[in-house]
Design an enzyme around this catalytic site. Sequence first.
Site, short mmCIF file in Angstrom:
data_model
loop_
_atom_site.label_atom_id
_atom_site.label_comp_id
_atom_site.label_asym_id
_atom_site.label_seq_id
_atom_site.Cartn_x
_atom_site.Cartn_y
_atom_site.Cartn_z
N LYS A 125 0.09 -12.18 5.43
CA LYS A 125 0.09 -12.07 6.88
C LYS A 125 0.26 -13.44 7.52
CE LYS A 125 -2.46 -9.72 10.38
NZ LYS A 125 -3.79 -9.31 10.80
N HIS B 159 0.85 -1.20 0.00
CA HIS B 159 0.00 0.00 0.00
C HIS B 159 0.88 1.25 0.00
CE1 HIS B 159 -2.37 -3.06 2.44
NE2 HIS B 159 -2.99 -3.01 1.27
#
Length: 589
Positions: free
Chosen positions: A290, A23
């Site tokens: 993750k 991001h």
Amino acid sequence: MIKKKFYVTTPIYYPNDIPHVGHAYTTIVADVLARWNRLKGNDVFFLTGTDDHGKKIAETAKDKGKKPKEFVDGLIPVFKENWKSLNIDYDKFIRTTDKDHEKVVQEMLQKSFDNGDIYKGNYEGLYCVGCEAYYTEKDLEDGRCPIHKKPVELIKEESYFFKLSKYQDKLLKLYGKNPNFILPKSKKNEIVNRVKEGLRDLSISRTSFDWGVPLPFDKKHVCYVWFDALFNYYSGGKKYWPANVHLIGKDILWFHSVYWPAFLMSVGLDLPKTVFAHGWWTFDKEKISKSRGKVLSVKELISIAGVDSARYFLCRATPFGDDGDFSEKALIERHNNELANKLGNLVSRVSGLIEKFGIEKTPNKFIKKLNEKKIEKLFENYEFDKVLNEIFAFIDDCNEYVQSKKIWETKDKKALYELKESILKIAELLQAFIPESAEKITKQFSAKNIKKGEILFKKIEIDEKINKNEKPEGIMTMSEVTFGDWEKLDLRVAQIKKVEDIEGADKLYKVELDVGKEIGKRIICAGLKEYYSKEDLKGKKIIYFSNLAPRKMRGIESQGMLLAASTEGHKKVVLIAPEKDIELGSRVG
Ligand code: MSP
């Protein structure tokens, strides 16, 4: 003179977790473009924000036992702080839960409905919550979503549809007429071919959950998250519409190059000039994930070598549009070799020489080596890596000039003047990429009395930096040991006798062990500083791998490792200890 308008956007991110390096990438590049255009005197508007609605957010909030709004509200400050810490200078942060945005979405839905582009039907399809999108059997890989690799859900519901099929020809015409609508060109053909295969009408409402904007003509339904999300670009920057460029990752190109222009055509708004889809970063050659501990938060990114080095690395390491691999080592290498050795060195040498000998004004012929027109062109083509190559080639020229002129002997004040002007130019050109350092350089070299200042980029020793997501040095977890290896291991009970810091190492301790009569005293380096204080460790009985090859770390020969357990991503690391007291040197296994 009328200023040229420049409107740039990032995707609005899902606030279901803190932002990571992927991001940050899009957002940094948008900031680079915004800063560059401000420098050129353009009227810039830079929009970023969050995509608050949708099933995915509603489900994550539920898992955390929170209401969706309460949950996303908690993450917005994190996004804003993260962008601030990266020196992202946006003009507006939009959220799709902003009332004025919701109003625009409803107006657009109504418009599209009124002109016959939205109709009611039934939807049955395979839905990926991660993508917030339906897939056909054909799109799936082994029955799973091609992006998230997770099983899709079969959903059947009453739904309103957008007549996407109607826009097939119009879209193909658009791509044909505007070769820069989809960039880079390499990604365009894929879209064109898919659109040529035909477009199915798009389900744009849901009744199965309510976390979204209600349809103005049927309040039972909430609007499909992508219809809602894409209109942020218009509602967030009406005055500047149409956008010059939407920067996005390649994962969401279809939504931006097919749905978005079709929605805009339907409501009669102008189309953005360009949708630029950049590549994806992997992290140590693995997908950022993750669950596998392969995520790098913005905080971690900055902690490696500072904000400017992070921004610089992401823009330099890979052409915008291509995929890239992120590694801490690669970042530190660029920080050391390019920012510290080339730029930092030039600034420190020249300022030192000017402080000693002064400058004398002269026409600056030397600066002609710098091709500014070329840099501008490269910027226009989104070739940021090449922009930096160009600037750094000039930095090399400057360093060579000091050398070939032997200024420290000749005390050539005119050459020093030329170099001062050149460095100011370099700082101006680099400002978009490394704003903090560029400002320091500009301040230093525009002063009446130029002085050798503090070091801009301190060199970092790669050894001393241990990737947070990698195993700390000097400890071993059993997951690394395969069955066949087991009998080869010599594991012993040992006691920690002494723990010392190692100069310059922020994660390692030098540890002295007593491994009983047979083995005796051993010294190891262990990356435990983040997890244990020296006092905690002293006197502890632990398990020691005695027969590992010694390794030199920061000048110390480390003779083995300690046994430890760790959580995902090595966030928590604990040493394994014998359950009862037993003689030192006892074998384990
Ligand atoms: N909410 C939608 C976007 C709506 S825009 C109208 C969304 N959000 S997201 O949080 O999943 O962020 C997607 C964007 O994050 C990607 O398009 C890309 O810009 C960036 N990246 C996420 N992971 C990435 C990498 N591993 N590498 C590079 N960029 C990636 O989709």
